[in-house]
Each structure stands twice: as C-alpha cells, then as structure tokens.
Design a protein around this motif. Structure first.
Motif, mmCIF file in Angstrom:
data_model
loop_
_atom_site.group_PDB
_atom_site.id
_atom_site.type_symbol
_atom_site.label_atom_id
_atom_site.label_comp_id
_atom_site.label_asym_id
_atom_site.label_seq_id
_atom_site.Cartn_x
_atom_site.Cartn_y
_atom_site.Cartn_z
ATOM 1 N N MET A 70 0.497 -7.705 29.167
ATOM 2 C CA MET A 70 1.308 -8.665 28.402
ATOM 3 C C MET A 70 1.637 -9.850 29.312
ATOM 4 N N SER A 71 1.504 -11.071 28.805
ATOM 5 C CA SER A 71 1.704 -12.260 29.641
ATOM 6 C C SER A 71 2.807 -13.127 29.071
ATOM 7 N N ASN A 72 3.330 -14.029 29.925
ATOM 8 C CA ASN A 72 4.338 -15.016 29.546
ATOM 9 C C ASN A 72 5.600 -14.387 28.974
ATOM 10 N N ILE A 73 6.016 -13.267 29.542
ATOM 11 C CA ILE A 73 7.264 -12.640 29.121
ATOM 12 C C ILE A 73 8.426 -13.385 29.747
ATOM 13 N N ARG A 74 9.330 -13.844 28.901
ATOM 14 C CA ARG A 74 10.546 -14.514 29.380
ATOM 15 C C ARG A 74 11.725 -14.000 28.567
ATOM 16 N N THR A 75 12.668 -13.407 29.251
ATOM 17 C CA THR A 75 13.874 -12.894 28.606
ATOM 18 C C THR A 75 15.070 -13.679 29.129
ATOM 19 N N ARG A 76 16.219 -13.431 28.522
ATOM 20 C CA ARG A 76 17.417 -14.149 28.967
ATOM 21 C C ARG A 76 18.646 -13.314 28.672
ATOM 22 N N ILE A 77 19.725 -13.639 29.382
ATOM 23 C CA ILE A 77 21.050 -13.168 29.017
ATOM 24 C C ILE A 77 21.904 -14.412 28.894
ATOM 25 N N ALA A 78 22.739 -14.460 27.857
ATOM 26 C CA ALA A 78 23.458 -15.706 27.565
ATOM 27 C C ALA A 78 24.924 -15.409 27.247
ATOM 28 N N PRO A 79 25.707 -15.030 28.254
ATOM 29 C CA PRO A 79 27.123 -14.739 28.006
ATOM 30 C C PRO A 79 27.929 -15.999 27.770
ATOM 31 N N SER A 80 29.017 -15.849 27.051
ATOM 32 C CA SER A 80 29.945 -16.970 26.864
ATOM 33 C C SER A 80 31.102 -16.782 27.843
ATOM 34 N N PRO A 81 31.497 -17.836 28.555
ATOM 35 C CA PRO A 81 32.544 -17.715 29.578
ATOM 36 C C PRO A 81 33.944 -17.794 28.991
ATOM 37 N N THR A 82 34.211 -16.933 28.034
ATOM 38 C CA THR A 82 35.527 -16.872 27.406
ATOM 39 C C THR A 82 36.292 -15.645 27.869
ATOM 40 N N GLY A 83 35.808 -15.013 28.915
ATOM 41 C CA GLY A 83 36.421 -13.810 29.464
ATOM 42 C C GLY A 83 35.445 -13.184 30.441
ATOM 43 N N PHE A 84 35.739 -11.962 30.844
ATOM 44 C CA PHE A 84 34.881 -11.274 31.809
ATOM 45 C C PHE A 84 33.553 -10.849 31.181
ATOM 46 N N LEU A 85 32.594 -10.509 32.042
ATOM 47 C CA LEU A 85 31.327 -9.937 31.577
ATOM 48 C C LEU A 85 31.603 -8.483 31.219
#
Length: 466
Positions: A1-16
C-alpha cells in the motif's frame, strides 16, 4: 500500500484525553505499519475556548507517548486565507451561499417544524434555486455561509471499523461552513485540511459518524479525493458512561505524573479496542508490525484501571534501573525528598532494582525508595507485634556485629546467621523486627539487600531504636 497519510487533529480546548490518545496511537501505528506519514493538526477554530496551555499539553502528551509526527503541528487559524479561497470558489460555483436568517428566525422555524412533527432542519430560505426569488438582504445582519447539501440521495461509505454505513441526505440540512465572524466551522475546515494534506485514512471516534455525510458531500463538491474513514467506538468509564473532557476523563499527562510508563499506556490503549490474537503485552515495534487496520472492535471498550496498573507493573519490572531512578527522583521531590545527582546516578538505581518487582507505578516505587533517604515512621502496632522483649537481645547483638563487619550482602547475611544461631531463632523471628525498625514495615525484600542499601550508619541508628 502506498501514499498512506494519517492524522490526529485535537482541539486545544482542554487536555489530550484518553480517547483522542488512542485515536492518535491507531493513526500513528497504521501509518508506520505501511511506511506512510503521520500528521499532527491543531484544530483551534473554537477561538473562545482554545488556549495555548492546552496546545502545550497536547504537544507534551504526544512527546511522552512517543507518537512522532512527520508534519506539524499545523494550526487551522493560520490557514484562514486558504479556507476563504475555497469558500469563495464554492459560492462562485453555486455550491454554497450566504444565509441572513437571524437566530430568532431559525428558532421560530425549528419550533414550527417540531410542532408539525417534522425534523428540525434549516428550511432553505436563502438557498438559491432556479426561478426562486430570494428575500431582500437585511441591513446590519452579518451572514453565515451555508453549504448546498444535496437534497436527495444517500451518502454511503465502507467504514474501516463499522463496515458499510448509509445516511440519507434528507436527514441532514445545509451545513453552516463559515460563521458570522468569518471563522470556518469544524466540518468544513477539516475537509479542506484533509484535502490539502492528502490524508488517505481518517481514524476517529464514532461520535463523528453523523458528521461524515456532510464531509463526504463537501469532498465531492470540491472534486477532492475521499479518504477512508474508520470510526472507533467510545471508551466507557467505570460508570459505563462515555469518557469525555466534560465528564472528568483524566488527561494523558496526569498518568505520567501518576507514575505510569509511556510504553505501558501505549500497550494498554492499543488493546482497548484492538486485538492481535490473545496477545496482551507487546512492544511498540510489535504493534507497528501487527496494526494493519483490521481487528478493530465495533463495540465500546471499558476503561479498567486495575488492568492498566497490571500492565504498568509489568513494564516497571522490565525497565532499566537507571531510567527508573530518574523518574523516581522526580517523584521523590514531590514527596519532599531531594537527592543529589550522584545519589540518583549511583545509589538510587540499586534501590529501584531491589524494589521494582513489588511496585505498579513510579509513585509507589518512590514511596518505597523514600525509606532509604528519609526518617522512617515506625508503626506502633507493628513495633509492638514484632519488636518484643524476647528479641531485643538478638537485635542488640546484630547491631554490634553490623558495626564492625564488612558492608556487603554476603557479610551482612553471615552476621545475621551468627546471631540467629547464638539466640536459637529462625530467620522470620529476627528479620521481621529488624525490618520494622529499619524500614517501618515487616514486609520488605530480602533483609541483607535492604540493610546493605540502607547504609551502616542508618541501620545502626535505627536498630538502636529497639
């Protein structure tokens, strides 16, 4: 499998919080498994609630967990010009429009629809259509921008976790994509971001399932390549309710402060919704080699503090003593015990090696280690039980022998055996009271090892308390 791109996108409205940490872990592991890239994005368009402290905490949590990202952090508020350009394009193509309905007017429409037993969706007052005359633009009213959601048909995707999901366009309305202050809303900004960043796979909590039809329709309107979506079930707390920021879910950094190791947290979080056969304990490298996006659970997982402690205890036993000493030294400071760099480098690792098999956090390990570096409070009941008049002569004899013998485990053990033989005692009859006097408790690791690391001067002084 090629060109795999993932992400995490938290909002900074509190802790993780823990659910986002698990999603980050799955996204990271999936990218690493396929040799792809992992992106960190900070979704900070909620200006009123976003804080720099939250950003700092998110970054610290990612670093502690060891979830290295290839790009980022990317901040949405630094991309406002890009969002505006895409909005202008959609408006020009007739795929979005300005809406001047006031909150009061929208409330009235919703109430009327509810009264008729209809779904309280936007009524399309300002949506352009062939032959339709729009109301005159009111003075002094700042518009929002709405997306022209398809009026009919279904949105279907094959979810990586849930399988095929279909939601009718009749169930959703024309989404607001830009607020009156010009800031884009979540469902719009996330699409533009995933498009621009060429995200191929999106793992997230299943509370986002209802957002996905809007997002897919916006992707299609932009002519953008659609990522694959995987919606992970929620994590339930002890009370059976969803863990969340607003319900007191503990932050990732709180577990670091509470004496947990990052490899233990990674292991536990990975198993909390995913499995590889019956494997309960595994390394980061094993997780990456196994995590191909399959075997993700469709049902919610239950947070189990006792199980996490068990996992953490395993990793503490496996941990390098020098590394543990650094962590324990920081915990000791919180307990009012500050050690020199020399002690942390030379003596504390030995103490950690002796005690770690009986501890499940570095906080517990520090509490034990403190007995070697501070005054010990001897429990009166334990002293009365174990330090009896009958054993005092043997304690005094041991004190005398320890005053002059070589200070190593073998010599201490030999002196102890001489005292036992001279007084006709068995090991527990002497070891228990000595432990109480030296360590404040009758339950410790082997006596000779405890005494050796306690140091001659301290041992002699404590035995004199008998």
């Amino acid at each position: 499998m090629s060109n795999i791109r993932t992400r995490i996108a938290p909002s900074p409205t509190g802790f993780l919080h823990l659910g986002t940490a698990r999603t980050a872990l799955y996204s990271w592991a999936y990218a690493r498994h396929f040799g792809g890239e992992f992106v960190l994005r900070i979704e900070d368009t909620d200006v009123a609630r976003s804080t720099q402290d939250s950003v700092d905490q998110i970054l610290a949590s990612m670093q502690w967990l060891g979830l290295e990202y290839n790009e980022g952090p990317v901040y949405q508020m630094q991309r406002l010009d890009r969002y505006k350009a895409v909005v202008d394009q959609l408006i020009a193509e007739g795929k979005a429009y300005y809406c001047y309905s006031t909150p009061e007017e929208l409330d009235a429409v919703r109430e009327a629809k509810k009264a008729r037993g209809e779904k309280a969706l936007y009524d399309g007052t300002w949506r352009p259509a062939p032959g339709k005359t729009l109301p005159p633009v009111p003075e002094g009213v700042k518009p929002v921008v709405r997306f022209c959601n398809p009026a009919d048909g279904d949105v279907t995707w094959n979810d990586l976790v849930k399988g095929p999901i279909t939601i009718s366009n009749r169930e959703i309305d024309d989404l607001i994509i830009v607020r009156t202050d010009g800031i884009p809303t979540y469902n719009f900004a996330v699409v533009v971001d995933d498009w621009d960043m060429q995200i191929s796979h999106v793992f997230r909590g299943d509370e986002h399932i209802n957002n996905t039809p809007w997002q897919i329709n916006i992707f299609h309107a932009l002519g953008a390549t659609l990522p694959q979506f995987g919606h992970c079930p929620v994590i339930l707390g002890d009370d059976g309710q969803k863990l969340s920021k607003r319900r007191g879910a503990v932050s990732v950094t709180a577990y670091e402060e509470g004496g947990y190791l990052p490899e233990a947290m990674l292991n536990y979080l990975a198993r909390l919704g995913w499995s590889h056969g019956d494997e309960e304990l595994f390394t980061r490298e094993q997780l990456v080699s196994w995590f191909d996006g399959t075997h993700l659970n469709k049902s919610p997982a239950q947070w189990d503090p006792a199980k996490l402690l068990w996992v953490n205890a395993h990793y503490i036993k496996q941990a390098d003593n020098t590394r543990l000493a650094t962590l324990v030294a920081a915990q000791l400071v919180k307990q009012g015990v500050t050690l020199s760099d020399e002690v942390v480098a030379s003596h504390l690792p030995q103490v950690c090696g002796l005690l770690k098999d009986r501890c499940d956090t570095t906080v517990a390990l520090a509490t034990w280690a403190a007995k070697f570096y501070s005054d010990v409070a001897v429990d009166a009941a334990e002293k009365a039980q174990h330090v009896t008049d009958a054993v005092l002569p043997a304690i005094a004899m041991l004190k005398d022998k320890l005053t002059s013998c070589a200070w190593d485990k073998a010599s201490i053990a030999a002196a102890t055996k001489e005292v036992l033989a001279a007084n006709g005692l068995k090991m527990p009859q002497l070891a228990m009271p000595v432990r109480v006097l030296v360590m404040g408790t009758a339950q410790t690791p082997s006596l000779d090892a405890v005494l050796e690391l306690s140091g001659r001067e301290k041992v002699i002084a404590r035995l004199a308390m008998g």
